[in-house]
Design an enzyme around this catalytic site. Structure first.
Site, PDB file in Angstrom:
ATOM      1  N   HIS A  76      -5.233  84.738 -73.596  1.00 48.31           N
ATOM      2  CA  HIS A  76      -5.822  83.759 -74.517  1.00 48.31           C
ATOM      3  C   HIS A  76      -6.822  84.477 -75.420  1.00 48.31           C
ATOM      4  O   HIS A  76      -6.692  84.440 -76.626  1.00 48.31           O
ATOM      5  CB  HIS A  76      -6.498  82.625 -73.740  1.00 48.31           C
ATOM      6  CG  HIS A  76      -6.930  81.473 -74.592  1.00 48.31           C
ATOM      7  ND1 HIS A  76      -7.356  80.269 -74.082  1.00 48.31           N
ATOM      8  CD2 HIS A  76      -7.030  81.341 -75.939  1.00 48.31           C
ATOM      9  CE1 HIS A  76      -7.686  79.440 -75.064  1.00 48.31           C
ATOM     10  NE2 HIS A  76      -7.510  80.080 -76.210  1.00 48.31           N
ATOM     11  N   TRP A  79     -14.002  86.075 -75.080  1.00 56.43           N
ATOM     12  CA  TRP A  79     -14.988  85.171 -75.671  1.00 56.43           C
ATOM     13  C   TRP A  79     -16.411  85.519 -75.247  1.00 56.43           C
ATOM     14  O   TRP A  79     -16.671  85.699 -74.058  1.00 56.43           O
ATOM     15  CB  TRP A  79     -14.729  83.729 -75.225  1.00 56.43           C
ATOM     16  CG  TRP A  79     -13.369  83.186 -75.473  1.00 56.43           C
ATOM     17  CD1 TRP A  79     -12.387  83.701 -76.285  1.00 56.43           C
ATOM     18  CD2 TRP A  79     -12.820  82.000 -74.900  1.00 56.43           C
ATOM     19  NE1 TRP A  79     -11.277  82.902 -76.254  1.00 56.43           N
ATOM     20  CE2 TRP A  79     -11.508  81.853 -75.416  1.00 56.43           C
ATOM     21  CE3 TRP A  79     -13.299  81.045 -74.015  1.00 56.43           C
ATOM     22  CZ2 TRP A  79     -10.677  80.795 -75.058  1.00 56.43           C
ATOM     23  CZ3 TRP A  79     -12.492  79.978 -73.658  1.00 56.43           C
ATOM     24  CH2 TRP A  79     -11.194  79.849 -74.176  1.00 56.43           C
ATOM     25  N   TYR A  87     -21.709  78.463 -76.545  1.00 61.65           N
ATOM     26  CA  TYR A  87     -21.255  79.641 -77.283  1.00 61.65           C
ATOM     27  C   TYR A  87     -21.379  79.413 -78.785  1.00 61.65           C
ATOM     28  O   TYR A  87     -21.446  78.270 -79.258  1.00 61.65           O
ATOM     29  CB  TYR A  87     -19.797  79.969 -76.933  1.00 61.65           C
ATOM     30  CG  TYR A  87     -18.803  78.884 -77.298  1.00 61.65           C
ATOM     31  CD1 TYR A  87     -18.132  78.903 -78.526  1.00 61.65           C
ATOM     32  CD2 TYR A  87     -18.545  77.828 -76.435  1.00 61.65           C
ATOM     33  CE1 TYR A  87     -17.231  77.914 -78.883  1.00 61.65           C
ATOM     34  CE2 TYR A  87     -17.640  76.831 -76.769  1.00 61.65           C
ATOM     35  CZ  TYR A  87     -16.984  76.875 -77.989  1.00 61.65           C
ATOM     36  OH  TYR A  87     -16.098  75.872 -78.331  1.00 61.65           O
ATOM     37  N   GLU A 134      -8.397  83.959 -82.802  1.00 56.73           N
ATOM     38  CA  GLU A 134      -9.217  84.525 -81.735  1.00 56.73           C
ATOM     39  C   GLU A 134     -10.248  85.511 -82.288  1.00 56.73           C
ATOM     40  O   GLU A 134     -11.402  85.530 -81.853  1.00 56.73           O
ATOM     41  CB  GLU A 134      -8.332  85.201 -80.686  1.00 56.73           C
ATOM     42  CG  GLU A 134      -7.548  84.221 -79.842  1.00 56.73           C
ATOM     43  CD  GLU A 134      -8.433  83.236 -79.110  1.00 56.73           C
ATOM     44  OE1 GLU A 134      -9.355  83.673 -78.390  1.00 56.73           O
ATOM     45  OE2 GLU A 134      -8.223  82.010 -79.273  1.00 56.73           O
ATOM     46  N   LYS A 137     -12.852  83.350 -84.670  1.00 62.45           N
ATOM     47  CA  LYS A 137     -13.734  82.435 -83.936  1.00 62.45           C
ATOM     48  C   LYS A 137     -14.616  83.161 -82.930  1.00 62.45           C
ATOM     49  O   LYS A 137     -15.816  82.870 -82.817  1.00 62.45           O
ATOM     50  CB  LYS A 137     -12.907  81.370 -83.215  1.00 62.45           C
ATOM     51  CG  LYS A 137     -13.755  80.351 -82.451  1.00 62.45           C
ATOM     52  CD  LYS A 137     -12.907  79.256 -81.823  1.00 62.45           C
ATOM     53  CE  LYS A 137     -13.785  78.250 -81.080  1.00 62.45           C
ATOM     54  NZ  LYS A 137     -12.981  77.145 -80.479  1.00 62.45           N
ATOM     55  N   HIS A 138     -14.052  84.110 -82.190  1.00 63.89           N
ATOM     56  CA  HIS A 138     -14.773  84.730 -81.077  1.00 63.89           C
ATOM     57  C   HIS A 138     -15.191  86.180 -81.350  1.00 63.89           C
ATOM     58  O   HIS A 138     -16.321  86.567 -81.050  1.00 63.89           O
ATOM     59  CB  HIS A 138     -13.921  84.668 -79.814  1.00 63.89           C
ATOM     60  CG  HIS A 138     -13.563  83.278 -79.392  1.00 63.89           C
ATOM     61  ND1 HIS A 138     -14.485  82.384 -78.901  1.00 63.89           N
ATOM     62  CD2 HIS A 138     -12.365  82.614 -79.412  1.00 63.89           C
ATOM     63  CE1 HIS A 138     -13.886  81.238 -78.615  1.00 63.89           C
ATOM     64  NE2 HIS A 138     -12.608  81.352 -78.918  1.00 63.89           N
TER      65      HIS A 138
END
Length: 259
Positions: A76, A79, A87, A134, A137-138
């Site tokens: 996934h 993070w 977060y 991914e 965003k992270h």
């Protein structure tokens, strides 16, 4: 928060210079006595992950549609978490990209890209969009891989490092194997206890609890939590307990096969 054990995940050396060569990473080196993330009130530096001091390697088990190999979970992401279940997200719009494949190819990371095409899959078939999501965003919220943390930085160097590090962690966290070793295997009829699933996976994570995710009683996600000593690429990953509750029932959990 409990002080984690000294169990750590090995670090694979990453590329420096425009073409990925497998040499030492371009991120700045950190002192051997660097502080463990989430264990200090210090602000973030290139050797101290903050505010996202917990780093989570998260995995999927998708069955409808079946995604990835039948005998492996899939990636996934990686993070940053603020040590408490909260977060930040999408931290730097100037470093958001939609061409992850092209970036990895330009860095010569073809082996990494091949692996991602098998084990980092989008259940709707949009792998490129998933990878971009991914990172955007992270990845942009991991402070120790910002451009200023690199020596002789070249554009998007941290992007390749982020995906390589995530894959390296995933390779050391074989959820399918951990469950199978405890007799927990995909089945259309057998159901399992949450405590048994947790025990099996925790045994492969230094005894630390993970966060388990279910959808309609079906096991479909696991989050592994780490503190980091040093930066997110070359630092030491130390397993620790989840700070987020499971979304699975206590019993009757389905672990369906990928048909």
């Amino acid at each position: 928060m409990m002080v984690p054990s000294t169990r750590s995940v090995g670090v694979l050396a990453l590329g420096a210079a425009q073409l990925f060569t497998g040499a030492l990473a371009g991120v700045q080196s950190c002192p051997i006595d660097s502080q463990l993330s989430c264990h200090s009130t210090s602000s973030g530096t290139c050797c101290y992950n903050s505010p996202g001091g917990l780093l989570l390697q998260t995995q999927f088990w998708d069955t409808n549609p079946a995604t990835g190999p039948s005998d492996s979970w899939t990636i996934h992401g990686l993070w940053p978490d603020n040590c408490d279940g909260t977060y930040e997200s999408s931290c730097d719009p100037s470093r958001e990209y939609s061409n992850i494949t092209a970036i990895l190819q330009s860095q010569g990371r073809t082996e990494l890209l091949d692996y991602m095409q098998t084990y980092w899959k989008d259940y709707q078939g949009d792998d490129e969009g998933f990878w971009s999501h991914e990172w955007n965003k992270h990845g942009t919220c991991i402070n120790t891989i910002e451009p200023d943390c690199y020596a002789n930085y070249y554009p998007q160097e941290e992007v390749g490092d982020f995906f390589q590090k995530t894959v390296d962690l995933f390779k050391g966290l074989d959820t399918y194997k951990a469950l199978s070793a405890a007799g927990i295997t995909p089945s259309s009829s057998t159901t399992y206890q949450l405590s048994d699933i947790q025990s099996a996976i925790s045994a492969a994570h230094g005894g630390h609890e993970v966060r388990l995710g279910c959808n309609n009683g079906e096991l479909n996600e696991v989050w592994y939590f780490f503190n980091v000593k040093g930066n997110a690429i070359t630092g030491e990953y130390v397993a620790t307990d989840t700070v987020t509750d499971s979304s699975c029932p206590s019993s009757g959990i389905k672990y369906l096969p990928k048909n």
